[in-house]
Design a protein around this motif. Structure first.
Motif, short mmCIF file in Angstrom:
data_model
loop_
_atom_site.label_atom_id
_atom_site.label_comp_id
_atom_site.label_asym_id
_atom_site.label_seq_id
_atom_site.Cartn_x
_atom_site.Cartn_y
_atom_site.Cartn_z
N THR A 77 0.63 3.81 -2.81
CA THR A 77 0.02 5.28 -2.62
C THR A 77 1.06 6.38 -3.04
OG1 THR A 77 -0.93 4.51 -0.71
CG2 THR A 77 -0.27 6.98 -0.68
N PRO A 128 0.69 -1.15 -0.04
CA PRO A 128 -0.02 -0.07 0.18
C PRO A 128 1.05 1.13 0.19
CG PRO A 128 -1.02 -1.68 1.62
CD PRO A 128 0.25 -2.14 1.09
N THR A 170 -6.11 2.87 -0.37
CA THR A 170 -5.08 1.93 -1.13
C THR A 170 -4.97 0.77 -0.21
OG1 THR A 170 -4.13 3.59 -2.01
CG2 THR A 170 -2.91 1.57 -1.89
N LEU A 171 -4.58 0.87 1.32
CA LEU A 171 -4.51 0.03 2.22
C LEU A 171 -5.62 -0.87 2.40
CD1 LEU A 171 -3.04 -1.24 4.49
CD2 LEU A 171 -3.92 0.45 6.12
#
Length: 472
Positions: free
Chosen positions: A274, A270, A294-295
């Motif tokens: 990012t 992530p 994103t995570l």
């Protein structure tokens, strides 16, 4: 199992009885529960006899057939409802639920009958605890699956700390129940309605991914996305290690090699994506919101949960490729997650290192160690066989889907997401912004079989289907 399934079929009606909308499909659920219960009672009456030893051959048939038949019976409430759901769609949805895949053919979830939405979530929750039991108790006995690697460790621990297998089973069920309740309460306190919180709490711990909205988790704020990320991670860790922690063996969870690599992937990927999104973004970039999104989406794919907060396939070419390969990974063995599992990649690296060292030192003797224990040739052979049959099944299903005039991305990602139980695929049709409803019925039947094969670690199904199994 049939009788237990029939009991759970009554839950959507009972839980929604006091709500204003009630259970619109109460008759369908009553008919389904009656059919399944009668089948269960008939089975007991026809096969009642003195206890007999369950040989591995019987266990293979029992394990494979029970998952296929339960997937079929789970589809009854969908098929018998008043929503004109076809047999292919009902079986696909029931299979996706019980295997915790999360792929769906339903649209208009925001206005869909609540009893059907609740049944989807209950199916995934049942599938999650069923998968844990299968990986911990059944597949090691059959010398199949990831938990075979941990069978010696688990048996020694069971003899020392938990005298009976019943105690281990109770511990697993207790841990699963506690995490499920905590997830439901957390979502509710964070702003979800009680109905949404209950559904998402069940499907988060089961790493299933069914949602109550066409937007999936995209309708909720960043705080809920981070909470969902945490619960998806919990569902993807080995549950038997939680039980060991509960019985005083503190620290075993984070000393486990697969857990450390799994968490490392969820930390590194992530962060990388990012930065990539910030680099290519043509508009002002909100780092906190974008990192949370994103995570969340990376965790959803790696843990094979299948939630989505936005269309990550539109983040750019690099993100598209990264998500494709993340679909292979999966969670830890002994969890509710699907995929190829972390430990297989770790063993592959061990074998690669050994082969490279043999080129430098042909006469040297090397030992393979994983989690402080020697890895036998049997484990390595099983892993190689699984990898080969996985890739072969991926090829066959992709070719079958392509023969139905599906484009390459849809065919390949559809085959992959079914075998790894991820949920959404890639592309415009079955990607995170779409679903599987536009596919022809033949494709839905093929993908349903793929989901069941992936959930059963493929080898179990291949063994039962082999002519030699029935001749022996």
């Amino acid at each position: 199992m049939f009788i237990l399934l029939s009991v759970f079929m009554t839950l959507p009606v009972l839980l929604l009885a006091a709500t204003p909308s009630g259970a619109p499909n109460a008759i369908a659920f009553a008919e389904s529960a009656a059919i399944v219960c009668v089948l269960g009672v008939l089975g007991l009456l026809l096969t009642y006899r003195e206890p007999r030893e369950l040989k591995p051959r019987y266990m293979f048939v029992l394990t494979v057939s029970s998952w296929f038949v339960i997937a079929l019976l789970s589809a009854l409430p969908f098929y018998l409802s008043d929503n004109n759901i076809s047999a292919a769609d009902a079986f696909f949805e029931g299979t996706s639920g019980i295997t915790t895949t999360g792929a769906t053919v339903f649209t208009g979830l925001d206005t869909m009958d609540k009893d059907l939405l609740l049944w989807r979530s209950i199916l995934q929750w049942l599938g999650g605890i069923g998968i844990i039991g299968m990986f911990v108790a059944v597949l090691p006995f059959l010398r199949v699956g990831g938990m075979r690697l941990f069978a010696t460790e688990s048996s020694e621990w069971t003899e020392k700390a938990l005298p009976r297998m019943k105690t281990l089973s109770r511990g697993l069920l207790l841990v699963y129940l506690v995490f499920s309740v905590v997830a439901v309460v957390t979502y509710w306190l964070s702003g979800m309605s009680l109905f949404d919180a209950f559904n998402h709490g069940l499907t988060s711990i089961a790493t299933g991914g069914f949602s109550t909205s066409d937007l999936s988790m995209g309708k909720f704020n960043d705080l809920i996305l981070l909470e969902a990320t945490f619960f998806m991670i919990i569902g993807s860790l080995p549950f038997f290690l939680f039980v060991r922690e509960m019985h005083g063996q503190h620290g075993v969870l984070f000393r486990d090699q697969q857990v450390r690599l799994f968490l490392g992937i969820l930390f590194a990927v992530p962060a990388m994506l990012t930065l990539y999104r910030w680099w290519v973004s043509p508009v002002p970039f909100d780092p906190i919101h974008n990192y949370a999104a994103t995570l969340f989406n990376v965790t959803s794919v790696v843990t094979t949960t299948g939630y989505a907060s936005e269309d990550y396939s539109a983040w750019g070419p690099l993100a598209f490729v990264v998500f494709f390969f993340l679909m292979f990974v999966g969670g830890c063995s002994g969890s509710t997650a699907g995929g190829m599992k972390i430990f297989r990649f770790q063993l592959s690296l061990i074998i690669l290192r050994e082969q490279l060292m043999r080129l430098l030192h042909p006469r040297a003797v090397f030992t393979r160690n994983y989690n402080g224990r020697a890895v036998s040739d049997e484990i390595i052979s099983s892993m190689i066989a699984y990898t080969f049959i996985f890739l072969l099944c991926l090829l066959v299903i992709t070719v079958l889907l392509a023969s139905l005039q599906l484009d390459f991305v849809t065919a390949l990602s559809g085959a992959l997401t079914s075998l790894t139980n991820v949920g959404p695929g890639l592309g415009d049709i079955i990607g995170p912004a779409g679903n599987f409803s536009p596919l022809p019925d033949a494709a839905k039947w093929i993908l349903s079989v793929g989901m069941l094969m992936g959930r059963l670690e493929i080898l179990s199904v291949v063994i039962v289907l082999s002519p030699g199994f029935w001749r022996g």
